[in-house]
Design a protein around this motif. Structure first.
Motif, PDB file in Angstrom:
ATOM      1  N   GLU A 167       0.832  -1.205   0.000  1.00  0.00           N
ATOM      2  CA  GLU A 167       0.000   0.000   0.000  1.00  0.00           C
ATOM      3  C   GLU A 167       0.872   1.263   0.000  1.00  0.00           C
ATOM      4  O   GLU A 167       0.553   2.235  -0.687  1.00  0.00           O
ATOM      5  N   ALA A 168       1.966   1.226   0.757  1.00  0.00           N
ATOM      6  CA  ALA A 168       2.898   2.356   0.776  1.00  0.00           C
ATOM      7  C   ALA A 168       3.556   2.522  -0.588  1.00  0.00           C
ATOM      8  O   ALA A 168       3.708   3.647  -1.080  1.00  0.00           O
ATOM      9  N   ASP A 183       2.301   1.652  -3.494  1.00  0.00           N
ATOM     10  CA  ASP A 183       1.282   2.196  -4.405  1.00  0.00           C
ATOM     11  C   ASP A 183       1.070   3.691  -4.195  1.00  0.00           C
ATOM     12  O   ASP A 183       0.894   4.440  -5.155  1.00  0.00           O
ATOM     13  N   LYS A 184       1.101   4.120  -2.959  1.00  0.00           N
ATOM     14  CA  LYS A 184       0.806   5.511  -2.627  1.00  0.00           C
ATOM     15  C   LYS A 184       1.968   6.459  -2.922  1.00  0.00           C
ATOM     16  O   LYS A 184       1.738   7.588  -3.372  1.00  0.00           O
ATOM     17  N   PHE A 185       3.199   6.025  -2.663  1.00  0.00           N
ATOM     18  CA  PHE A 185       4.331   6.954  -2.650  1.00  0.00           C
ATOM     19  C   PHE A 185       5.300   6.839  -3.823  1.00  0.00           C
ATOM     20  O   PHE A 185       6.243   7.620  -3.896  1.00  0.00           O
ATOM     21  N   LEU A 194       6.194  12.124  -4.834  1.00  0.00           N
ATOM     22  CA  LEU A 194       6.371  10.711  -5.168  1.00  0.00           C
ATOM     23  C   LEU A 194       7.864  10.394  -5.311  1.00  0.00           C
ATOM     24  O   LEU A 194       8.654  11.241  -5.721  1.00  0.00           O
TER      25      LEU A 194
END
Length: 122
Positions: free
Chosen positions: A21-22, A24-26, A108
């Motif tokens: 999840e990290a 995907d997010k960052f 990002l």
């Protein structure tokens, strides 16, 4: 948002069991990642697949954490020292330690380089 705060948020998610999840997010779609052995991997999809493969090899996580974290807001870079103690599916238990240096752009990660010694089973 500061790159320091972004890195802290990323590490909090990863340390809380939300590694994918990290990611995907960052991480940017065009992220380039350099491994400690010199291998280079380009693109978010290819690097996410590598994360999935790594997680599939882990039987149990015994601990992990951040030893140090710093940021240069002017250049958009962070450097983080992390460790994880895992048992792999083959039964080998290893404590891995690394430093990652990230280049952030538009909140990002667009580039990441890892520095580590290859661990030996203990």
């Amino acid at each position: 948002m500061s790159v320091l705060q972004l890195e802290q948020d990323l590490q909090q998610m990863a340390g809380g069991g939300q590694l994918l999840e990290a990611f995907d997010k960052f991480y940017a779609d065009e992220v380039v990642m350099h491994e400690g052995n010199g291998d280079v991997f380009e693109g978010k999809a290819a690097n996410r697949k590598r994360q999935e493969q790594f997680l599939a090899m882990i039987k149990e996580v015994h601990g992990g954490g951040v030893g140090a974290l710093t940021a240069n807001e002017e250049t958009g870079q962070t450097a983080t020292e992390t460790w994880i103690d895992v048992t792999f599916m083959d039964g080998n238990r290893i404590k891995m330690e690394q430093v990652s240096v990230k280049q952030w752009k538009n909140n990002l990660v667009e580039h990441e380089r890892f520095y580590y010694n290859m661990p030996t089973p203990g």
